[in-house]
Design a protein around this motif. Structure first.
Motif, PDB file in Angstrom:
ATOM      1  N   GLY A  57       0.825  -1.214   0.000  1.00 20.83           N
ATOM      2  CA  GLY A  57       0.000   0.000   0.000  1.00 20.83           C
ATOM      3  C   GLY A  57       0.850   1.252   0.000  1.00 20.83           C
ATOM      4  N   LEU A  58       1.923   1.238   0.802  1.00 27.72           N
ATOM      5  CA  LEU A  58       2.812   2.398   0.864  1.00 27.72           C
ATOM      6  C   LEU A  58       3.463   2.650  -0.497  1.00 27.72           C
ATOM      7  CD1 LEU A  58       4.405   4.576   2.315  1.00 27.72           C
ATOM      8  CD2 LEU A  58       5.857   2.829   3.303  1.00 27.72           C
ATOM      9  N   LYS A  59       3.871   1.571  -1.148  1.00 29.11           N
ATOM     10  CA  LYS A  59       4.550   1.742  -2.442  1.00 29.11           C
ATOM     11  C   LYS A  59       3.589   2.243  -3.520  1.00 29.11           C
ATOM     12  CE  LYS A  59       8.700  -0.863  -2.531  1.00 29.11           C
ATOM     13  NZ  LYS A  59       9.463  -1.903  -3.186  1.00 29.11           N
ATOM     14  N   LYS A  60       2.310   1.861  -3.384  1.00 29.31           N
ATOM     15  CA  LYS A  60       1.309   2.354  -4.348  1.00 29.31           C
ATOM     16  C   LYS A  60       0.797   3.735  -3.943  1.00 29.31           C
ATOM     17  CE  LYS A  60      -1.640  -0.886  -4.025  1.00 29.31           C
ATOM     18  NZ  LYS A  60      -2.861  -1.700  -4.166  1.00 29.31           N
ATOM     19  N   ASP A  61       1.307   4.258  -2.833  1.00 29.79           N
ATOM     20  CA  ASP A  61       0.849   5.535  -2.286  1.00 29.79           C
ATOM     21  C   ASP A  61      -0.622   5.465  -1.877  1.00 29.79           C
ATOM     22  OD1 ASP A  61       1.492   7.939  -1.336  1.00 29.79           O
ATOM     23  OD2 ASP A  61       1.514   9.016  -3.245  1.00 29.79           O
ATOM     24  N   ASN A  62      -1.032   4.293  -1.428  1.00 27.02           N
ATOM     25  CA  ASN A  62      -2.401   4.126  -0.950  1.00 27.02           C
ATOM     26  C   ASN A  62      -2.377   4.152   0.580  1.00 27.02           C
ATOM     27  OD1 ASN A  62      -4.875   3.200  -0.122  1.00 27.02           O
ATOM     28  ND2 ASN A  62      -5.079   1.685  -1.777  1.00 27.02           N
ATOM     29  N   ARG A  63      -2.580   5.338   1.138  1.00 27.59           N
ATOM     30  CA  ARG A  63      -2.430   5.550   2.582  1.00 27.59           C
ATOM     31  C   ARG A  63      -3.399   4.684   3.388  1.00 27.59           C
ATOM     32  NH1 ARG A  63       1.760   7.830   5.378  1.00 27.59           N
ATOM     33  NH2 ARG A  63       2.227   8.469   3.262  1.00 27.59           N
ATOM     34  N   GLY A  64      -4.630   4.554   2.873  1.00 24.01           N
ATOM     35  CA  GLY A  64      -5.626   3.761   3.595  1.00 24.01           C
ATOM     36  C   GLY A  64      -5.173   2.319   3.748  1.00 24.01           C
ATOM     37  N   GLN A  65      -4.691   1.737   2.663  1.00 26.28           N
ATOM     38  CA  GLN A  65      -4.210   0.350   2.718  1.00 26.28           C
ATOM     39  C   GLN A  65      -3.062   0.225   3.706  1.00 26.28           C
ATOM     40  OE1 GLN A  65      -3.257  -1.336  -1.124  1.00 26.28           O
ATOM     41  NE2 GLN A  65      -2.170  -3.065  -0.206  1.00 26.28           N
ATOM     42  N   VAL A  91      -2.346   2.078   6.390  1.00 26.31           N
ATOM     43  CA  VAL A  91      -2.744   2.233   7.791  1.00 26.31           C
ATOM     44  C   VAL A  91      -3.542   1.016   8.261  1.00 26.31           C
ATOM     45  CG1 VAL A  91      -4.160   3.612   9.346  1.00 26.31           C
ATOM     46  CG2 VAL A  91      -2.651   4.745   7.719  1.00 26.31           C
ATOM     47  N   VAL A  92      -4.443   0.540   7.429  1.00 25.49           N
ATOM     48  CA  VAL A  92      -5.301  -0.576   7.849  1.00 25.49           C
ATOM     49  C   VAL A  92      -4.479  -1.855   8.030  1.00 25.49           C
ATOM     50  CG1 VAL A  92      -7.161  -2.097   7.089  1.00 25.49           C
ATOM     51  CG2 VAL A  92      -7.398   0.381   6.866  1.00 25.49           C
ATOM     52  N   TRP A  93      -3.635  -2.172   7.060  1.00 29.46           N
ATOM     53  CA  TRP A  93      -2.872  -3.417   7.168  1.00 29.46           C
ATOM     54  C   TRP A  93      -1.837  -3.342   8.288  1.00 29.46           C
ATOM     55  CZ3 TRP A  93      -4.329  -7.895   5.155  1.00 29.46           C
ATOM     56  CH2 TRP A  93      -5.223  -7.882   4.078  1.00 29.46           C
ATOM     57  N   LEU A  94      -1.294  -2.170   8.526  1.00 31.16           N
ATOM     58  CA  LEU A  94      -0.382  -2.025   9.672  1.00 31.16           C
ATOM     59  C   LEU A  94      -1.134  -2.279  10.969  1.00 31.16           C
ATOM     60  CD1 LEU A  94       2.134   0.956   9.443  1.00 31.16           C
ATOM     61  CD2 LEU A  94       2.596  -1.460   9.819  1.00 31.16           C
TER      62      LEU A  94
END
Lengths: 292, 517
Positions: free
Chosen positions: A178-186, A188-191
């Motif tokens: 998610g971080l690499k795709k710049d998808n902040r929601g992904q 934060v949720v997966w973390l």
């Protein structure tokens, strides 16, 4: 490897390291006094630990601030990566000492004790064992009487914990993705899920320990089986605790908008550490729980 | 970066510094202090051994002296001294602006004085300090008073310092080299430190594990080293020496690096066999992990184990021999001059070879049953650690101090220090070979009458050796304060980046990396 032209960040003089050293000294001194039942010990330990915690917050806080200000170029980033990688290597060697002890007693020391008919005639060895003078081992899951213990089986909580840690390796990778795709929601949720799995692991382990002490007659003092079991799983649990704290820090940073798809060593360092903890657990599951 | 030479002054400069030169200086003075502290303990040992019988100190205190002397010298003097050299020299030699992780560097140093404090405090605890020898074997170390706990925690913190320092050194060498400074162009001191740092990272955590097990056996009811609980005291020896053998190469590989810098300079020839030196160093490092049980031949291992460790130990003579012959070939037909650093390097190589040969004798299992725990062993490892490591450190100090201070040391005084050290050292330790072969055990405050004469020679030598180091202190202070102005190159035959910067080296060097061809 080539050095960037004069742009390597050299920090100003810093008070944090020397004060942290004071904290380490006070903690160590307190621990020594504590072990020798001198009452000032626990207070010193709390003081030393407090110094270390506060200074870590200051020191890491400063580094995070510098990172977000864009102070670190790629070469500095590489220094951090090497630092973390070799630190994890040293941790692997620390665990290797305890795994080495486990293999040595199982393969050599206990069989030798059993073979020798002069020292402790009648001692049969085998594994698990609490030694010739320790408690007697009974079948797993049966109720131990006085001076008996039952070994920890592999297919209850430990198997579940294996599943939990392996899953957490997957969730942290999803967060990284998610971080690499710049998808902040992904991210934060997966973390968050990773942290939840880490805490669940620790809760299960705490239950397992209390069960061992109260129901199974299995303690740190249960001969060499108890010693290797609790020291290996205990140090691992301590590392999971540290890893979970680190995960919480990068989770909060993620919420605050830190890290970019290109620049996120802080995240990766924690993820490496988490995978390391995961791999150590697999070793524990196989050699401490399963192959008995 | 802020390319100015301004920095805090007074105490806060040294407490808060992130500069590799300041931190190097701190390491070097700290290690010198520890060298004198450990040396004072050696003087007590030799004074007690002047005569048979007990005269000066209690036997228990004598045992504390042998134990703490070793711990102080290994962890307090030699290791930090080489780390100090690394701090000063590595960035200068690879063309880096500083160490890779400067704040961590400060922390690595400032853990040391606190750890040393714990170690020295142990001597003043009820029951005294550790007295079981520096190898800390149980069951003795599971028994003693709380001085042992001070020692264990001191070892932990010293280990932390070494681990952090090694991480920094590896990151510096791998990540901070100037453009064009490929791995196989690095000066040999840099190579030996890279490999040493790897050894430290692989072995120090194992020591931490071993002493942690001691601690839990002492206070938390575990039975790692107690056969009644299924443990084994011999297991401690295995774990300890898995650390302990790499440790002796940790002490000596940087010394090999120093010899490899000094000898070409004063032979005015490039180092002979550079590539083979690198590979020999790596080979020694690899072998150091599979020879540990040669320290415990007499403990009752299976025959297969004895044989394996005997042959693997003998193998070490091969790469070490490669090094010795390379140094000799470097000097062969060179335009040699014999300034103080060169004297130290030649003496170091020669006397280390003596220690190497006695090491080969000790590696032979059946022979070791005779030598084990005698003064022969004491003589052997002082010929390696003193003649290898400490003579290299002395040579390195004379070699680089003009670069550090901008002043030349006094050559006459330097040579006086050298010859006094030579006489003192050989007089102290050479007779100990004979004592050991004749059967005098180590770590004993009293001895049989027939050993008196050699012991007296040894004590006289030790006092000369001790006094000579006070002269060294005087020379060092005198050179820091003043002296003939050093040129940038300092030595006619010197090669390498460190000789291209002014003497004394400015506070910040290579802010813009040099181009290496």
């Amino acid at each position: 490897m080539s050095a960037a032209k004069g742009s390597y960040y050299l920090p100003e003089p810093s008070p944090w390291p020397v004060i942290t050293s004071v904290g380490v000294f006070v903690l160590a001194l307190g621990f020594i006094l504590f072990m020798n039942s001198i009452s000032a010990g626990s207070w010193l330990m709390i003081g030393g630990a407090a110094i270390i915690v506060i200074l870590s917050a200051k020191w890491f806080g400063q580094v995070i601030g510098e990172s977000e200000a864009g102070t670190f170029n790629d070469q500095v980033d590489m220094s951090f990566r090497m630092g973390m990688g070799w630190f994890i290597f040293s941790e692997v060697m620390f665990f290797a000492a305890f795994f080495g002890a486990l293999f040595y007693v199982r393969q050599l020391a206990v069989p030798w004790l059993a073979e020798n008919e002069l020292l402790w005639p009648g001692y049969e060895g085998g594994w698990p064992t609490a030694g010739p003078k320790g408690a007697e081992v009974i079948a797993a899951d049966s109720q131990p009487g006085p001076n008996q213990f039952s070994p920890m089986g592999a297919w209850g909580i430990p198997a579940l914990n294996t599943l939990i840690l392996l899953t957490s390796g997957f969730t942290v990778t999803m967060a990284h993705w998610g971080l690499k795709k710049d998808n902040r929601g992904q991210l934060v949720v997966w973390l968050f899920l990773t942290i939840a799995l880490g805490i669940t692991f620790l809760a299960f382990q705490a239950y397992e320990y209390s069960h061992a002490y109260t129901q199974m007659g299995l303690t740190l003092g249960t001969g060499v089986y108890g010693a290797t079991f609790f020291m290996l799983t205990g140090f691992h649990g301590f590392h999971v605790t540290m890893g979970t704290i680190m995960l919480i820090v990068i989770w909060l940073r993620s919420i605050k908008g830190h890290f970019t798809p290109k620049h996120h060593f802080g995240f990766e360092g924690v993820a490496w550490y988490w995978h390391f903890v995961d791999v150590v657990w697999l070793g524990l599951f196989v050699f401490v729980y399963w192959l008995v | 970066m802020s390319a100015h030479d301004s920095h805090p002054t007074g105490l806060s400069r040294w407490l808060f510094t992130t500069n590799h030169k300041d931190i190097g200086t701190l390491y070097l003075w700290f290690s010198f202090t520890m060298f004198l502290v450990g040396g004072a303990m050696a003087m007590i040992i030799r004074a007690e051994l002047w005569q048979p019988g007990l005269q000066l100190v209690e036997p228990h205190f004598f045992n504390q002296m042998t134990t703490v002397h070793a711990l102080v010298m290994v962890f307090g003097a030699v290791m930090p001294a080489f780390t100090g050299l690394a701090n000063w020299q590595l960035p200068l030699m690879i063309g880096a602006p500083d160490m890779a992780l400067p704040r961590l560097n400060n922390w690595s140093f400032w853990l040391l004085p606190f750890a040393a404090t714990l170690l020295v405090l142990s001597l003043f605890m009820p029951g005294g300090g550790p007295a079981a020898g520096w190898t800390l074997y149980p069951p003795l170390t599971v028994q003693g008073g709380m001085g042992m706990d001070f020692t264990i925690l001191a070892v932990h913190i010293l280990g932390m310092s070494s681990i952090l320092g090694s991480i920094n050194i590896i990151a510096t060498i791998l990540n901070m080299r100037a453009p064009g400074m490929t791995l196989m162009k690095m000066p040999l001191f840099v190579w030996t430190w890279l490999i040493t740092a790897f050894l430290l990272l692989a072995s120090i955590p194992v020591l931490a594990g071993a002493v942690t097990m001691l601690l839990t056996d002492r206070h938390f009811g575990t039975h790692f080293f107690d056969a009644a609980g299924g443990g084994d005291p011999v297991m401690f020896q295995h774990i300890f020496w898995f650390f302990g053998h790499p440790e002796v190469y940790i002490l000596v590989l940087p010394a090999f690096g120093v010899f490899s810098q000094i000898i070409p300079t004063f032979a005015r020839k490039p180092l002979f066999g550079y590539t083979s030196m690198v590979f020999a160093t790596a080979t020694i490092a690899f072998l150091s992990f599979i020879v540990w049980a040669h320290h415990m031949y007499t403990v009752g291992m299976p025959m297969a184990g004895e044989l394996f460790f005997m042959y693997s130990t003998m193998l070490i003579a091969v790469p070490t021999g490669v090094k010795i012959f390379n140094w000799m070939a470097t000097m062969w037909r060179g335009s040699m001059t014999f300034e103080t650093p060169m004297l130290y390097a030649i003496a170091g190589v020669f006397l280390f070879a003596v220690g190497g040969v006695t090491g080969l004798m000790l590696s032979i299992t059946p022979a070791d049953f005779q030598y084990h725990d005698t003064y022969f062993v004491v003589a052997h490892f002082h010929y390696t650690i003193f003649a290898g490591s400490v003579l290299a450190l002395m040579g390195a100090a004379y070699y680089w101090i003009p670069k550090w201070t901008g002043h030349m040391y006094n050559e006459t005084l330097g040579k006086t220090h050298f010859w006094l050290t030579m006489i003192g050292f050989n007089l102290t330790f050479f007779p100990q070979h004979f004592l050991g072969l004749a059967g005098m055990p180590r770590r004993i405050p009293d001895y049989a009458l027939q050993f008196t004469e050699f012991n007296q020679w040894s004590s006289v030598g030790a006092f000369i050796l001790g006094a000579a180091q006070l002269l060294w202190l005087y020379i060092l202070i005198k050179t820091v304060k003043g002296g003939e102005k050093a040129t940038d190159k300092v030595w006619e035959g010197a090669e390498g980046l460190e000789w291209t910067v002014p003497s004394p080296a400015p506070y910040h060097t290579f802010s813009t990396p040099p181009q290496v061809r």
